[in-house]
Scaffold this motif. Sequence first.
Motif, PDB file in Angstrom:
ATOM      1  N   MET A   1       0.717  -1.260  -0.076  1.00 30.86           N
ATOM      2  CA  MET A   1       0.003   0.093   0.138  1.00 30.86           C
ATOM      3  C   MET A   1       0.825   1.335   0.122  1.00 30.86           C
ATOM      4  N   CYS A   2       1.905   1.232   0.787  1.00 25.27           N
ATOM      5  CA  CYS A   2       2.999   2.441   0.843  1.00 25.27           C
ATOM      6  C   CYS A   2       3.455   2.522  -0.714  1.00 25.27           C
ATOM      7  N   ILE A   3       3.950   1.478  -1.213  1.00 25.52           N
ATOM      8  CA  ILE A   3       4.530   1.626  -2.460  1.00 25.52           C
ATOM      9  C   ILE A   3       3.584   2.178  -3.401  1.00 25.52           C
ATOM     10  N   ARG A   4       2.374   1.932  -3.452  1.00 21.45           N
ATOM     11  CA  ARG A   4       1.381   1.983  -4.389  1.00 21.45           C
ATOM     12  C   ARG A   4       0.998   3.818  -4.225  1.00 21.45           C
ATOM     13  N   SER A   5       0.881   4.219  -3.198  1.00 22.85           N
ATOM     14  CA  SER A   5       0.435   5.510  -2.817  1.00 22.85           C
ATOM     15  C   SER A   5       1.832   6.357  -3.028  1.00 22.85           C
TER      16      SER A   5
ATOM     17  N   LYS B   1      -1.947  11.946   1.924  1.00 19.45           N
ATOM     18  CA  LYS B   1      -2.076  10.680   1.052  1.00 19.45           C
ATOM     19  C   LYS B   1      -0.654  10.154   0.881  1.00 19.45           C
ATOM     20  N   CYS B   2       0.598  10.848   0.911  1.00 18.28           N
ATOM     21  CA  CYS B   2       1.736  10.441   0.609  1.00 18.28           C
ATOM     22  C   CYS B   2       2.507   9.973   1.804  1.00 18.28           C
TER      23      CYS B   2
ATOM     24  N   CYS C   1       1.814   9.762  -5.884  1.00 14.57           N
ATOM     25  CA  CYS C   1       2.391  10.882  -5.554  1.00 14.57           C
ATOM     26  C   CYS C   1       3.758  11.195  -6.026  1.00 14.57           C
ATOM     27  N   CYS C   2       4.564  10.210  -6.425  1.00 10.46           N
ATOM     28  CA  CYS C   2       6.074  10.462  -7.063  1.00 10.46           C
ATOM     29  C   CYS C   2       5.608  10.956  -8.597  1.00 10.46           C
TER      30      CYS C   2
END
Length: 96
Positions: A54-58, A94-95, A62-63
């Motif tokens: 989930m962290c990598i997806r968000s 969000k990020c 954002c990136c």
Amino acid sequence: MAPAKATLALALLCFLLVQEMEVFSGQQLSVDAQQIDCKGKCAFRCSKAKAQKMCIRSCNSCCEKCNCVPPGTSMNREMCPCYAGLTTHGGKPKCP
């Protein structure tokens, strides 16, 4: 005759200076316009997260929008104002 030559030389130097400034500013813009490696930076940013997928997806989302990921595995959001300013519909950051 000497003042005319001096004026011509000064005008030529000014022209060359302006040309050099345009070339330099054009190079600077092309460097800034490059995309960063979102996948690699987000993998490091989320390396200590409990919910890594989930962290990598968000983070990647954002990136892609901001072309920036704050340094480190947490905090430092002020280093990327766009990244820090993105929020969810509920108003939470969000990020990661």
